[in-house]
Structure formats: structure tokens, C-alpha cells
Enzyme design. Structure first.
Site, short mmCIF file in Angstrom:
data_model
loop_
_atom_site.label_atom_id
_atom_site.label_comp_id
_atom_site.label_asym_id
_atom_site.label_seq_id
_atom_site.Cartn_x
_atom_site.Cartn_y
_atom_site.Cartn_z
N ARG A 1 -5.94 -51.66 -46.23
CA ARG A 1 -5.62 -50.28 -46.57
C ARG A 1 -4.25 -50.21 -47.22
NH1 ARG A 1 -8.78 -46.44 -43.55
NH2 ARG A 1 -10.19 -47.47 -42.10
N LYS B 1 -13.11 -38.40 -36.04
CA LYS B 1 -13.55 -38.26 -37.43
C LYS B 1 -15.06 -38.05 -37.54
CE LYS B 1 -9.91 -41.32 -39.14
NZ LYS B 1 -9.62 -42.50 -40.00
N PRO C 1 -10.49 -37.93 -45.76
CA PRO C 1 -10.78 -37.24 -44.50
C PRO C 1 -10.10 -37.91 -43.30
CG PRO C 1 -12.77 -37.62 -45.79
CD PRO C 1 -11.69 -38.44 -46.42
N GLU C 2 -9.31 -37.14 -42.57
CA GLU C 2 -8.73 -37.60 -41.31
C GLU C 2 -9.05 -36.54 -40.27
OE1 GLU C 2 -4.98 -39.54 -41.41
OE2 GLU C 2 -5.16 -40.13 -43.51
#
Length: 266
Positions: free
Chosen positions: A250, A51, A2-3
Site C-alpha cells: 500500500r 468496512k 472507502p474506510e
């Protein structure tokens, strides 16, 4: 993953399904709100903020949720089989006469007074897909710490809201800079176009079921997830490693030829 574009799509789907309808079922499956009952109240709107998702409900209440890495909202018609995951992963159920919205694996779920929304989202920078978008403020935020690596600055939602790890990698490629380049060293002409480029990329994808940054049909992304395949531009092998500020690492992808500058491999 999800972005900002995914959250925007989720908000639109929830708004279309719930807004203007009275809740006939309400279950908040987190201990703090286990006794909260929203039945009989009308859903007013569902608004994305970076977000974050803000579901505003009659009576001055807002249900604040965040998807992070694994969360999702699913909407089902009456009689439709729920398929978002096992029952123990459900965190919230909001049902009307026509639709049921189910939140799975939501790491953030809180019921607020609508007047207190800023407590949840007030720290966010300008929203790339929101009405508060301000490119000058976003750029000023990004450049506030010129020594910070470009990739980390892009992911910091306090600078601008909506960029996740995929767009971080793709934007760095489009800017021809490694994610480890101190943002203050980004050439002035590239820095000046960064906010508009970021908004353009997210806006182009907010209505698409599959994210695409290349404009090509055969390859959707320039570098993210492509290591060690050849770069679409120069054919050099795309590289991958982790990047983070110590709190979270990340996976990060880049082309060492198209993106000159510092990297863990240099």
C-alpha cells in the site's frame, strides 16, 4: 477510498432510503445468488461493521457486502439516471417504490442467514464507529504482536475495525512515529492514546463529505498523498513508498523529521 467513515455514511444513506420499505425489485448479479428473489420482503435495517455492510431483510436474511478499493453503493430516485458506472459493473439492485439502491463493483456480496452474520464479520476487532467499541480490547489486540510494524497493525481489521490506508498514514503522523516502527516500541503514552485518537479522527469525519484530519481549510490531510510537498508542521518534504506484509503493498506517506524511527530510506 472507502474506510470506516465512508462505510458508515453509506450505511446511513442506505438505511434512510430502504429501511421499513418493501422491496419491489431484487437482482443479485453474482452466479451463486442469481436465482435469489427478495421481492416482497421488507428491509429491516442497514448496519455498518468496520468496512462491511449488513443489509438485514425480513425473513431472517442478511445481504453482506464489502466495498474494498473500488466498490460503491448509489441510491437513485424514480426516473433518475444511474451514474455509478457501466451496467456490467452492477452487482446488486434493491428497489422500493421510492428509491433504488445499486451496488457497483462490489468484490464481496453474499446472502446469509442473519443468524450466520458472525461467519462474515466475527473475526473483526472492536468497531471504531460501532456500539461494540472497546478501547482497551483494541489496544490489547494491537500490542499482541509487539514486533509488528505500526502501520500493518493498524490496517489489520482483526485488531480494530475501520482504519484504511489514509487513516493509517495520518494516525502515524499524529503519533509522531513511522509506519515501520514496531508497535511495541511506540512510547507508552502514545500507545495509550492510540485507540481514543483513532476513534476521534473517524468520528470527526463520519458526517463530512470531505475527509479532514488537520482541522485546516486549506489542507485536509497531513501527509497522505502529499509527497514530495513540504510537511505542514516542519516543511520537510513528505516521502512516499509502499508498505505491506507481502500479500499487498500500500502507498505509504510520512514525514522523516516529524516521524522518527525506521523506514525503508534509513
Amino acid at each position: 477510498m472507502p474506510e470506516g467513515d465512508t462505510v458508515w455514511q453509506t450505511a446511513r444513506r442506505l438505511h434512510t432510503s430502504l429501511a421499513g420499505h418493501v422491496l419491489t425489485r431484487s437482482e443479485l448479479r453474482v452466479p451463486k445468488y442469481a436465482t435469489a428473489d427478495l421481492t416482497g420482503r421488507t428491509v429491516l435495517d442497514v448496519t455498518p461493521r468496520g468496512k462491511h455492510l449488513l443489509t438485514r431483510i425480513e425473513g431472517g436474511l442478511t445481504l453482506h457486502s464489502h466495498l474494498r478499493m473500488d466498490g460503491s453503493w448509489k441510491v437513485y430516485a424514480p426516473g433518475e439516471r444511474w451514474s455509478g458506472g457501466p451496467g456490467h459493473q452492477i452487482r446488486v439492485i434493491l428497489g422500493t417504490a421510492d428509491r433504488t439502491a445499486v451496488g457497483y463493483r462490489l468484490p464481496v456480496l453474499e446472502l446469509l442467514r442473519t443468524t450466520d452474520e458472525e461467519r462474515a464479520v466475527g473475526h473483526l476487532g472492536p468497531d471504531l464507529l460501532g456500539p461494540d467499541w472497546d478501547p482497551d480490547k483494541a489496544l490489547a489486540n494491537l500490542l499482541r504482536d509487539p514486533a509488528r510494524p505500526l502501520g500493518e497493525a493498524l490496517l489489520d481489521q482483526r485488531n480494530l475495525a475501520g482504519i484504511g490506508n489514509i487513516y493509517k498514514c495520518e494516525l502515524c503522523f499524529l503519533l509522531r512515529a513511522t509506519p515501520w516502527l514496531p508497535i511495541g516500541d511506540l512510547p507508552a503514552e502514545h500507545a495509550a492514546r492510540l485507540p481514543a485518537l483513532a476513534r476521534k479522527v473517524l468520528e470527526a469525519n463520519r458526517d463530512r463529505p470531505v475527509r479532514n484530519t488537520t482541522g485546516r481549510r486549506d489542507q485536509n490531510l497531513y501527509v497522505y498523498g502529499r509527497a514530495p510537498r513540504p510537511c505542514l508542521r516542519c516543511r520537510t518534504s513528505v516521502r512516499a513508498t509502499n508498505q505491506g506484509d507481502g500479500s499487498r503493498e500500500r502507498p505509504t506517506y510520512w514525514c522523516p523529521t516529524c516521524q522518527p524511527g525506521p523506514s525503508p530510506h534509513r
